[in-house]
Design a protein around this motif. Structure first.
Motif, PDB file in Angstrom:
ATOM      1  N   UNK A  12       0.831  -1.191   0.000  1.00 31.26           N
ATOM      2  CA  UNK A  12       0.000   0.000   0.000  1.00 31.26           C
ATOM      3  C   UNK A  12       0.873   1.251   0.000  1.00 31.26           C
ATOM      4  N   UNK A  13       0.320   2.321  -0.501  1.00 29.24           N
ATOM      5  CA  UNK A  13       1.026   3.602  -0.478  1.00 29.24           C
ATOM      6  C   UNK A  13       1.452   3.926   0.947  1.00 29.24           C
ATOM      7  N   UNK A  14       2.681   4.393   1.071  1.00 25.53           N
ATOM      8  CA  UNK A  14       3.245   4.687   2.382  1.00 25.53           C
ATOM      9  C   UNK A  14       4.021   3.534   2.975  1.00 25.53           C
ATOM     10  N   UNK A  34      23.639  -0.574 -10.149  1.00 23.64           N
ATOM     11  CA  UNK A  34      22.559   0.400 -10.254  1.00 23.64           C
ATOM     12  C   UNK A  34      21.213  -0.290 -10.243  1.00 23.64           C
ATOM     13  N   UNK A  35      20.210   0.486  -9.915  1.00 18.11           N
ATOM     14  CA  UNK A  35      18.815   0.048 -10.027  1.00 18.11           C
ATOM     15  C   UNK A  35      18.115   0.964 -11.020  1.00 18.11           C
ATOM     16  N   UNK A  36      17.366   0.360 -11.882  1.00 17.22           N
ATOM     17  CA  UNK A  36      16.539   1.078 -12.841  1.00 17.22           C
ATOM     18  C   UNK A  36      15.119   0.530 -12.719  1.00 17.22           C
ATOM     19  N   UNK A  37      14.171   1.268 -13.240  1.00 18.10           N
ATOM     20  CA  UNK A  37      12.794   0.775 -13.229  1.00 18.10           C
ATOM     21  C   UNK A  37      12.099   1.130 -14.533  1.00 18.10           C
ATOM     22  N   UNK A  38      11.103   0.329 -14.842  1.00 16.83           N
ATOM     23  CA  UNK A  38      10.344   0.555 -16.063  1.00 16.83           C
ATOM     24  C   UNK A  38       8.867   0.315 -15.783  1.00 16.83           C
ATOM     25  N   UNK A  39       8.100   1.358 -15.930  1.00 19.60           N
ATOM     26  CA  UNK A  39       6.654   1.279 -15.760  1.00 19.60           C
ATOM     27  C   UNK A  39       6.015   0.942 -17.107  1.00 19.60           C
ATOM     28  N   UNK A  40       4.811   0.394 -17.105  1.00 13.28           N
ATOM     29  CA  UNK A  40       4.149   0.042 -18.368  1.00 13.28           C
ATOM     30  C   UNK A  40       4.047   1.239 -19.298  1.00 13.28           C
ATOM     31  N   UNK A  81      16.441  -0.273  -0.185  1.00 11.40           N
ATOM     32  CA  UNK A  81      15.379  -0.071   0.797  1.00 11.40           C
ATOM     33  C   UNK A  81      14.470   1.039   0.294  1.00 11.40           C
ATOM     34  N   UNK A  82      13.197   0.732   0.140  1.00  8.46           N
ATOM     35  CA  UNK A  82      12.237   1.689  -0.401  1.00  8.46           C
ATOM     36  C   UNK A  82      11.183   1.976   0.653  1.00  8.46           C
ATOM     37  N   UNK A  83      11.148   3.205   1.106  1.00 11.45           N
ATOM     38  CA  UNK A  83      10.181   3.632   2.110  1.00 11.45           C
ATOM     39  C   UNK A  83       9.224   4.665   1.527  1.00 11.45           C
ATOM     40  N   UNK A  84       8.149   4.896   2.213  1.00 11.20           N
ATOM     41  CA  UNK A  84       7.153   5.893   1.792  1.00 11.20           C
ATOM     42  C   UNK A  84       6.790   5.718   0.323  1.00 11.20           C
ATOM     43  N   UNK A  85       6.497   4.503  -0.034  1.00 16.14           N
ATOM     44  CA  UNK A  85       6.224   4.201  -1.433  1.00 16.14           C
ATOM     45  C   UNK A  85       4.960   4.907  -1.918  1.00 16.14           C
ATOM     46  N   UNK A  86       5.011   5.272  -3.191  1.00 14.89           N
ATOM     47  CA  UNK A  86       3.903   5.970  -3.836  1.00 14.89           C
ATOM     48  C   UNK A  86       3.414   5.142  -5.022  1.00 14.89           C
ATOM     49  N   UNK A  87       2.167   5.341  -5.429  1.00 13.88           N
ATOM     50  CA  UNK A  87       1.683   4.602  -6.607  1.00 13.88           C
ATOM     51  C   UNK A  87       2.567   4.810  -7.840  1.00 13.88           C
ATOM     52  N   UNK A 116      22.536  -7.416 -16.439  1.00 18.53           N
ATOM     53  CA  UNK A 116      21.208  -7.062 -15.944  1.00 18.53           C
ATOM     54  C   UNK A 116      20.538  -8.253 -15.292  1.00 18.53           C
ATOM     55  N   UNK A 117      19.816  -7.977 -14.219  1.00 17.80           N
ATOM     56  CA  UNK A 117      18.972  -8.985 -13.617  1.00 17.80           C
ATOM     57  C   UNK A 117      17.661  -9.086 -14.365  1.00 17.80           C
ATOM     58  N   UNK A 118      16.819 -10.010 -13.936  1.00 16.47           N
ATOM     59  CA  UNK A 118      15.585 -10.286 -14.672  1.00 16.47           C
ATOM     60  C   UNK A 118      14.453  -9.348 -14.309  1.00 16.47           C
ATOM     61  N   UNK A 119      14.604  -8.569 -13.273  1.00 11.85           N
ATOM     62  CA  UNK A 119      13.562  -7.638 -12.871  1.00 11.85           C
ATOM     63  C   UNK A 119      12.646  -8.218 -11.811  1.00 11.85           C
ATOM     64  N   UNK A 120      12.168  -7.355 -10.948  1.00 14.89           N
ATOM     65  CA  UNK A 120      11.201  -7.737  -9.924  1.00 14.89           C
ATOM     66  C   UNK A 120      10.113  -6.672  -9.877  1.00 14.89           C
ATOM     67  N   UNK A 121       8.868  -7.108  -9.849  1.00 17.77           N
ATOM     68  CA  UNK A 121       7.734  -6.193  -9.956  1.00 17.77           C
ATOM     69  C   UNK A 121       7.380  -5.607  -8.599  1.00 17.77           C
ATOM     70  N   UNK A 122       7.282  -4.294  -8.577  1.00 14.70           N
ATOM     71  CA  UNK A 122       6.813  -3.565  -7.407  1.00 14.70           C
ATOM     72  C   UNK A 122       5.505  -2.884  -7.767  1.00 14.70           C
ATOM     73  N   UNK A 123       4.475  -3.179  -7.010  1.00 13.09           N
ATOM     74  CA  UNK A 123       3.165  -2.572  -7.234  1.00 13.09           C
ATOM     75  C   UNK A 123       2.738  -1.860  -5.967  1.00 13.09           C
ATOM     76  N   UNK A 124       2.463  -0.568  -6.096  1.00 14.74           N
ATOM     77  CA  UNK A 124       2.045   0.240  -4.954  1.00 14.74           C
ATOM     78  C   UNK A 124       0.603   0.667  -5.175  1.00 14.74           C
TER      79      UNK A 124
END
Length: 126
Positions: A12-14, A34-40, A81-87, A116-124
């Motif tokens: 959940x958010x936060x 490094x960490x990168x991200x890709x949204x749809x 470490x990811x805190x205060x996550x947002x959508x 590169x790693x295979x990626x891991x999905x984060x959904x907020x």
């Protein structure tokens, strides 16, 4: 070098999550990470980078103060470490590595990285 990312999930958010990226193969502490991200529907974007010796880091403005990168060279693992996550943090997160002769250097562009790693999905959720 093989990279295995893990730790993604639904939060959940936060909320908080900790991603891990375990390296195997011919690993050396001089690998910058490094960490990168890709949204749809969006391009892959930089999130954070750390030097081989762990002494230098750089964060995207969108995650500063909320995300923290660290590395355990003894175990060839990098953490996010990811805190205060947002959508808007929802994305597939990829870890990446490159060997650099400069242990204090960081790299911000996807094209700089060799592995590169295979990626891991984060959904907020909101």
């Amino acid at each position: 070098v093989q990279l295995q990312a893990s730790g993604g999930g639904l939060v959940q958010a936060g909320g908080s999550l900790r991603l891990s990226c375990a390296a195997s193969g011919r690993t050396r502490s001089s690998y910058a990470m490094g960490w990168f991200r890709q949204a749809p529907g969006k391009e892959r974007e930089f999130v954070v980078a750390i030097s081989g010796n762990g002494g230098t880091t750089s964060y995207a403005d969108s995650v500063k103060g909320r995300f923290t990168i660290s590395r355990d060279n003894a175990n060839d693992t990098v953490y996010l470490q990811m805190n205060s996550l947002k959508p808007e943090d929802t994305a597939v997160y990829f870890c990446a590595a490159l060997w650099s002769r400069y242990s204090g250097s960081i790299y911000l562009q996807p094209r700089d990285y060799d592995y590169w790693g295979q990626g891991t999905l984060v959904t907020v959720s909101s």
